[in-house]
Each structure stands twice: as C-alpha cells, then as structure tokens.
Design a protein around this motif. Structure first.
Motif, PDB file in Angstrom:
ATOM      1  N   GLU A  16       0.787  -1.194  -0.043  1.00 56.12           N
ATOM      2  CA  GLU A  16      -0.205   0.038  -0.054  1.00 56.12           C
ATOM      3  C   GLU A  16       0.869   1.250   0.144  1.00 56.12           C
ATOM      4  OE1 GLU A  16      -1.243   0.978   4.543  1.00 56.12           O
ATOM      5  OE2 GLU A  16      -1.965  -0.889   3.653  1.00 56.12           O
ATOM      6  N   CYS A  17       2.072   1.064   0.567  1.00 52.71           N
ATOM      7  CA  CYS A  17       2.914   2.445   0.445  1.00 52.71           C
ATOM      8  C   CYS A  17       3.500   2.655  -0.740  1.00 52.71           C
ATOM      9  CB  CYS A  17       4.031   2.072   1.607  1.00 52.71           C
ATOM     10  SG  CYS A  17       3.636   2.227   3.350  1.00 52.71           S
ATOM     11  N   LEU A  18       3.574   1.639  -1.656  1.00 53.95           N
ATOM     12  CA  LEU A  18       4.103   1.698  -3.094  1.00 53.95           C
ATOM     13  C   LEU A  18       2.942   2.409  -3.751  1.00 53.95           C
ATOM     14  CD1 LEU A  18       5.776  -1.460  -4.074  1.00 53.95           C
ATOM     15  CD2 LEU A  18       6.810   0.696  -3.521  1.00 53.95           C
ATOM     16  N   GLN A  19       1.788   2.060  -3.478  1.00 55.86           N
ATOM     17  CA  GLN A  19       0.485   2.639  -3.976  1.00 55.86           C
ATOM     18  C   GLN A  19       0.602   3.999  -3.939  1.00 55.86           C
ATOM     19  OE1 GLN A  19      -1.357   0.981  -6.379  1.00 55.86           O
ATOM     20  NE2 GLN A  19      -1.866   3.057  -6.734  1.00 55.86           N
ATOM     21  N   GLU A  20       0.625   4.574  -2.458  1.00 53.10           N
ATOM     22  CA  GLU A  20       0.536   5.857  -2.048  1.00 53.10           C
ATOM     23  C   GLU A  20       1.685   6.526  -2.710  1.00 53.10           C
ATOM     24  OE1 GLU A  20       1.138   5.604   2.241  1.00 53.10           O
ATOM     25  OE2 GLU A  20      -1.021   4.671   2.575  1.00 53.10           O
ATOM     26  N   TYR A  21       3.058   6.151  -2.993  1.00 55.93           N
ATOM     27  CA  TYR A  21       3.826   6.791  -3.704  1.00 55.93           C
ATOM     28  C   TYR A  21       3.548   7.118  -5.167  1.00 55.93           C
ATOM     29  CZ  TYR A  21       8.537   7.606  -5.730  1.00 55.93           C
ATOM     30  OH  TYR A  21       9.468   8.105  -6.568  1.00 55.93           O
ATOM     31  N   VAL A  22       2.933   6.035  -5.913  1.00 59.18           N
ATOM     32  CA  VAL A  22       2.726   6.182  -7.276  1.00 59.18           C
ATOM     33  C   VAL A  22       1.359   7.222  -7.054  1.00 59.18           C
ATOM     34  CG1 VAL A  22       1.579   5.087  -9.144  1.00 59.18           C
ATOM     35  CG2 VAL A  22       3.343   3.999  -7.902  1.00 59.18           C
ATOM     36  N   THR A  23       0.632   7.199  -6.501  1.00 59.77           N
ATOM     37  CA  THR A  23      -0.492   8.119  -6.373  1.00 59.77           C
ATOM     38  C   THR A  23       0.099   9.660  -6.112  1.00 59.77           C
ATOM     39  OG1 THR A  23      -2.107   6.490  -5.698  1.00 59.77           O
ATOM     40  CG2 THR A  23      -2.855   9.005  -5.363  1.00 59.77           C
ATOM     41  N   ARG A  24       0.803   9.673  -5.266  1.00 56.22           N
ATOM     42  CA  ARG A  24       1.469  11.168  -4.977  1.00 56.22           C
ATOM     43  C   ARG A  24       2.485  11.586  -6.409  1.00 56.22           C
ATOM     44  NH1 ARG A  24       3.180   9.177  -0.138  1.00 56.22           N
ATOM     45  NH2 ARG A  24       5.413   9.043  -0.842  1.00 56.22           N
ATOM     46  N   LEU A  25       2.928  10.624  -7.051  1.00 54.37           N
ATOM     47  CA  LEU A  25       3.647  11.287  -8.421  1.00 54.37           C
ATOM     48  C   LEU A  25       2.649  11.518  -9.480  1.00 54.37           C
ATOM     49  CD1 LEU A  25       6.308   8.417  -8.674  1.00 54.37           C
ATOM     50  CD2 LEU A  25       6.734  10.777  -7.860  1.00 54.37           C
ATOM     51  N   ILE A  26       1.538  11.068  -9.475  1.00 54.02           N
ATOM     52  CA  ILE A  26       0.596  11.181 -10.452  1.00 54.02           C
ATOM     53  C   ILE A  26      -0.112  12.410 -10.176  1.00 54.02           C
ATOM     54  CG2 ILE A  26      -1.738  10.649 -11.324  1.00 54.02           C
ATOM     55  CD1 ILE A  26      -0.826   7.571 -11.065  1.00 54.02           C
ATOM     56  N   THR A  27      -0.429  12.906  -8.450  1.00 51.72           N
ATOM     57  CA  THR A  27      -0.843  13.933  -8.162  1.00 51.72           C
ATOM     58  C   THR A  27      -0.053  15.161  -8.491  1.00 51.72           C
ATOM     59  OG1 THR A  27      -2.450  12.794  -6.621  1.00 51.72           O
ATOM     60  CG2 THR A  27      -2.154  15.140  -6.318  1.00 51.72           C
ATOM     61  N   GLN A  28       1.056  15.128  -8.457  1.00 50.23           N
ATOM     62  CA  GLN A  28       2.050  16.022  -8.307  1.00 50.23           C
ATOM     63  C   GLN A  28       2.195  16.353  -9.916  1.00 50.23           C
ATOM     64  OE1 GLN A  28       5.828  14.353  -6.614  1.00 50.23           O
ATOM     65  NE2 GLN A  28       4.782  15.080  -4.535  1.00 50.23           N
ATOM     66  N   GLY A  29       2.395  15.342 -10.491  1.00 50.86           N
ATOM     67  CA  GLY A  29       2.269  15.475 -12.188  1.00 50.86           C
ATOM     68  C   GLY A  29       1.265  16.354 -12.836  1.00 50.86           C
ATOM     69  N   GLU A  30       0.164  16.149 -12.209  1.00 48.22           N
ATOM     70  CA  GLU A  30      -0.967  16.963 -12.595  1.00 48.22           C
ATOM     71  C   GLU A  30      -1.144  18.400 -12.164  1.00 48.22           C
ATOM     72  OE1 GLU A  30      -4.188  14.301 -11.165  1.00 48.22           O
ATOM     73  OE2 GLU A  30      -3.921  13.028 -12.650  1.00 48.22           O
ATOM     74  N   GLY A  31      -0.505  18.725 -11.096  1.00 52.86           N
ATOM     75  CA  GLY A  31      -0.664  20.056 -10.480  1.00 52.86           C
ATOM     76  C   GLY A  31       0.425  20.893 -10.891  1.00 52.86           C
TER      77      GLY A  31
END
Length: 78
Positions: free
Chosen positions: A63-78
């Motif tokens: 789940e920590c890997l998933q959180e990391y990837v989600t953060r990367l996606i969110t940062q890429g969108e903003g």
C-alpha cells in the motif's frame, strides 16, 4: 465483430489474492516500480516511500508503493 477500448491501468483495481504478499523486500519493491535497487533504497531512506521493520528486516508494504505512485501522479497533474 465488436471492438473494445484499450486496457487502462486503474490504480484502485489491484486484485489481491492469498498469494499476494503484503510486505515486500526493498529489492522486490524496486522491481515492482521498475526502478533500480539503489534508487529504491534512497526513496525509503528519504521517507518518500514508507517502510516498516519486522524484527530486523525492513519491508515495504504494498500500500505504501501505491501511495507513492498516487503522489507522483497527483504532483504531475498540479
């Protein structure tokens, strides 16, 4: 003949089975992210990817890997 839309990756559709490990070694986590072992250790050391200790063994919860990837996606969108 029917056509289907191309497969799309859905972050929330990860299917877990009884054989799916909840905790990964740092090397296994690196392979899951398709990055180098040294880079993965840097991410864990910096706190970008959380890890836990089971006794003396450091493990990365999936789940920590998933959180990391989600953060990367969110940062890429903003």
């Amino acid at each position: 003949m029917t056509t289907t839309a191309p497969d799309r990756v859905r972050l929330d559709s990860h299917e877990e089975t009884a054989d799916t490990p909840l905790l990964l070694t740092v090397e296994e986590a690196a392979r899951r992210l398709r990055i180098g072992r040294t880079r993965m250790y840097d991410l864990v050391r910096s706190g970008a990817v959380r890890a836990v200790y089971v006794g003396r063994l450091r493990r990365v919860p999936t789940e920590c890997l998933q959180e990391y990837v989600t953060r990367l996606i969110t940062q890429g969108e903003g």
